[in-house]
Write an enzyme that holds these catalytic residues in place. Structure first.
Site, PDB file in Angstrom:
ATOM      1  N   ASN A   9       0.867  -1.181   0.000  1.00  0.00           N
ATOM      2  CA  ASN A   9       0.000   0.000   0.000  1.00  0.00           C
ATOM      3  C   ASN A   9       0.905   1.234   0.000  1.00  0.00           C
ATOM      4  O   ASN A   9       1.492   1.577   1.019  1.00  0.00           O
ATOM      5  CB  ASN A   9      -0.880  -0.032   1.258  1.00  0.00           C
ATOM      6  CG  ASN A   9      -1.674   1.244   1.432  1.00  0.00           C
ATOM      7  OD1 ASN A   9      -1.795   2.054   0.510  1.00  0.00           O
ATOM      8  ND2 ASN A   9      -2.233   1.427   2.627  1.00  0.00           N
ATOM      9  N   LYS A  11       0.077   4.255  -0.280  1.00  0.00           N
ATOM     10  CA  LYS A  11      -0.580   5.437   0.296  1.00  0.00           C
ATOM     11  C   LYS A  11      -0.349   6.648  -0.616  1.00  0.00           C
ATOM     12  O   LYS A  11      -0.294   6.495  -1.834  1.00  0.00           O
ATOM     13  CB  LYS A  11      -0.089   5.694   1.723  1.00  0.00           C
ATOM     14  CG  LYS A  11      -0.094   4.427   2.570  1.00  0.00           C
ATOM     15  CD  LYS A  11       0.079   4.714   4.022  1.00  0.00           C
ATOM     16  CE  LYS A  11       0.196   3.404   4.784  1.00  0.00           C
ATOM     17  NZ  LYS A  11       0.073   3.561   6.207  1.00  0.00           N
ATOM     18  N   HIS A  94      -9.446   0.961   4.759  1.00  0.00           N
ATOM     19  CA  HIS A  94      -8.184   1.184   5.486  1.00  0.00           C
ATOM     20  C   HIS A  94      -8.448   2.160   6.634  1.00  0.00           C
ATOM     21  O   HIS A  94      -9.264   3.082   6.504  1.00  0.00           O
ATOM     22  CB  HIS A  94      -7.125   1.742   4.535  1.00  0.00           C
ATOM     23  CG  HIS A  94      -5.755   1.742   5.123  1.00  0.00           C
ATOM     24  ND1 HIS A  94      -5.344   2.703   6.022  1.00  0.00           N
ATOM     25  CD2 HIS A  94      -4.706   0.889   4.972  1.00  0.00           C
ATOM     26  CE1 HIS A  94      -4.097   2.427   6.391  1.00  0.00           C
ATOM     27  NE2 HIS A  94      -3.690   1.346   5.765  1.00  0.00           N
ATOM     28  N   GLU A  96      -6.899   4.581   7.650  1.00  0.00           N
ATOM     29  CA  GLU A  96      -6.691   5.997   7.298  1.00  0.00           C
ATOM     30  C   GLU A  96      -7.892   6.550   6.536  1.00  0.00           C
ATOM     31  O   GLU A  96      -8.222   7.732   6.668  1.00  0.00           O
ATOM     32  CB  GLU A  96      -5.372   6.136   6.516  1.00  0.00           C
ATOM     33  CG  GLU A  96      -4.177   5.942   7.444  1.00  0.00           C
ATOM     34  CD  GLU A  96      -2.906   5.435   6.778  1.00  0.00           C
ATOM     35  OE1 GLU A  96      -2.808   5.478   5.535  1.00  0.00           O
ATOM     36  OE2 GLU A  96      -2.007   4.980   7.511  1.00  0.00           O
ATOM     37  N   GLU A 161      -5.380  -5.091  10.534  1.00  0.00           N
ATOM     38  CA  GLU A 161      -4.370  -4.063  10.751  1.00  0.00           C
ATOM     39  C   GLU A 161      -4.698  -3.290  12.030  1.00  0.00           C
ATOM     40  O   GLU A 161      -5.531  -2.372  12.009  1.00  0.00           O
ATOM     41  CB  GLU A 161      -4.368  -3.073   9.579  1.00  0.00           C
ATOM     42  CG  GLU A 161      -4.037  -3.685   8.247  1.00  0.00           C
ATOM     43  CD  GLU A 161      -3.459  -2.644   7.296  1.00  0.00           C
ATOM     44  OE1 GLU A 161      -2.345  -2.872   6.811  1.00  0.00           O
ATOM     45  OE2 GLU A 161      -4.102  -1.608   7.076  1.00  0.00           O
ATOM     46  N   GLY A 167       2.519   2.064  10.775  1.00  0.00           N
ATOM     47  CA  GLY A 167       3.507   3.138  10.643  1.00  0.00           C
ATOM     48  C   GLY A 167       4.207   3.516  11.928  1.00  0.00           C
ATOM     49  O   GLY A 167       4.880   4.543  11.997  1.00  0.00           O
ATOM     50  N   SER A 206       3.424  -2.319  10.421  1.00  0.00           N
ATOM     51  CA  SER A 206       4.867  -2.344  10.700  1.00  0.00           C
ATOM     52  C   SER A 206       5.537  -3.669  10.353  1.00  0.00           C
ATOM     53  O   SER A 206       6.462  -4.103  11.049  1.00  0.00           O
ATOM     54  CB  SER A 206       5.132  -1.960  12.167  1.00  0.00           C
ATOM     55  OG  SER A 206       4.708  -0.623  12.394  1.00  0.00           O
TER      56      SER A 206
HETATM   57  C1  PEP Z   1      -0.726   0.089   6.084  1.00  0.00           C
HETATM   58  O1  PEP Z   1      -0.880   1.281   6.005  1.00  0.00           O
HETATM   59  O2  PEP Z   1      -1.578  -0.659   5.556  1.00  0.00           O
HETATM   60  C2  PEP Z   1       0.417  -0.414   6.814  1.00  0.00           C
HETATM   61  C3  PEP Z   1       0.393  -1.652   7.217  1.00  0.00           C
HETATM   62  O3  PEP Z   1       1.460   0.463   7.025  1.00  0.00           O
HETATM   63  P1  PEP Z   1       2.906   0.135   7.662  1.00  0.00           P
HETATM   64  O4  PEP Z   1       3.382  -1.161   7.044  1.00  0.00           O
HETATM   65  O5  PEP Z   1       3.762   1.292   7.273  1.00  0.00           O
HETATM   66  O6  PEP Z   1       2.713   0.002   9.121  1.00  0.00           O
END
Ligand code: PEP
Length: 243
Positions: A9, A11, A94, A96, A161, A167, A206
């Protein structure tokens, strides 16, 4: 029995020149994929990435879509257009999107139904906040999100998630990931019957080259949804190798 999927992803990152990272991924993976690989760049890069990755093992997806086929929805993109330019999947719900745009479960479900109608694979995201985990409500939160967000068809992927792990460099304990994925598996089997056994459940939050192998070894973790570490070909390829 379930082929792993590693999905990136991007973003709101990337410029046309980022195709160089995609090219590195394509060159490294050519012919040797042991799992499905999906890259989801921002909308304006999708058509270019589809073109660049033609006949490679990499699929290209989107990070969101509208639920309507077309119409007066300024700034939105339809599933039909995504499919027409060659996207094969779309991330939906997601955290976000849920936080920045107030997207709720019913909207996520409507988008998932529309994505399926356009022959896109919906990657439906669920996950608890830190406060919900601390109060013991992680599982009930995720199960409620699934209940409201899942479409009628089992032709989907679910990504767990935890919001607090995205992040941040923080990752749940393995046993917490295992417990949540087990609960999600039970929920999708309860909803779809045997077809629920075939649904891939991704962990996201992460995931890095250094922890991917351990996370992907957990039962009912069928790959990952990768944010930051999907932007650099070397990191992403190391995570794909771990799947
Ligand atoms: C995500 O935004 O779907 C995500 C898992 O981000 P990160 O791997 O940076 O934590």
């Amino acid at each position: 029995m379930r082929r792993p999927l590693v999905a990136g992803n991007w973003k709101m990152n990337g410029l046309p020149g980022s195709a160089a990272e995609l090219r590195k991924m394509i060159d490294a993976l050519e012919g040797g994929e042991h799992c499905d690989v999906l890259v989801c760049p921002p909308f304006p890069l999708i058509a270019q990435f589809v073109w660049d990755s033609a006949d490679s093992g990499i699929e290209i997806g989107a990070q969101d879509c509208h639920f309507a086929e077309n119409g007066a929805h300024t700034g939105d993109v339809s599933p039909a257009l995504l499919a027409a330019v060659g996207a094969s999947a779309v991330i939906l719900g997601h955290s976000e999107r849920r936080a920045d745009h107030g997207e709720g479960d019913a909207l996520v479900k409507a988008k998932a139904e529309a994505a399926l109608a356009a022959k896109l694979l919906p990657v439906i995201c669920v996950g608890e906040t830190e406060a919900q985990r601390d109060s013991g409500a992680a599982e009930s939160t995720v199960l409620a999100q699934l209940d409201g967000s899942l479409p009628n068809s089992a032709a989907i992927v679910v990504a767990y998630e935890p919001v607090w792990a995205i992040g941040t460099g923080r990752v749940p304990e393995n046993h917490d990931i295992a417990a949540m994925h087990h609960a999600i598996r039970q929920a999708v089997v309860g909803r779809y019957g045997d077809a629920g056994q075939k649904i891939r459940l991704l962990y996201g939050g992460s995931v890095k080259p250094g922890n991917a192998k351990e996370i992907f070894a957990i039962e009912d973790v069928d790959g990952g949804l990768i944010g930051g570490a999907s932007l650099k070909a070397d990191d992403f390829l190391a995570i794909v190798a771990a799947a």
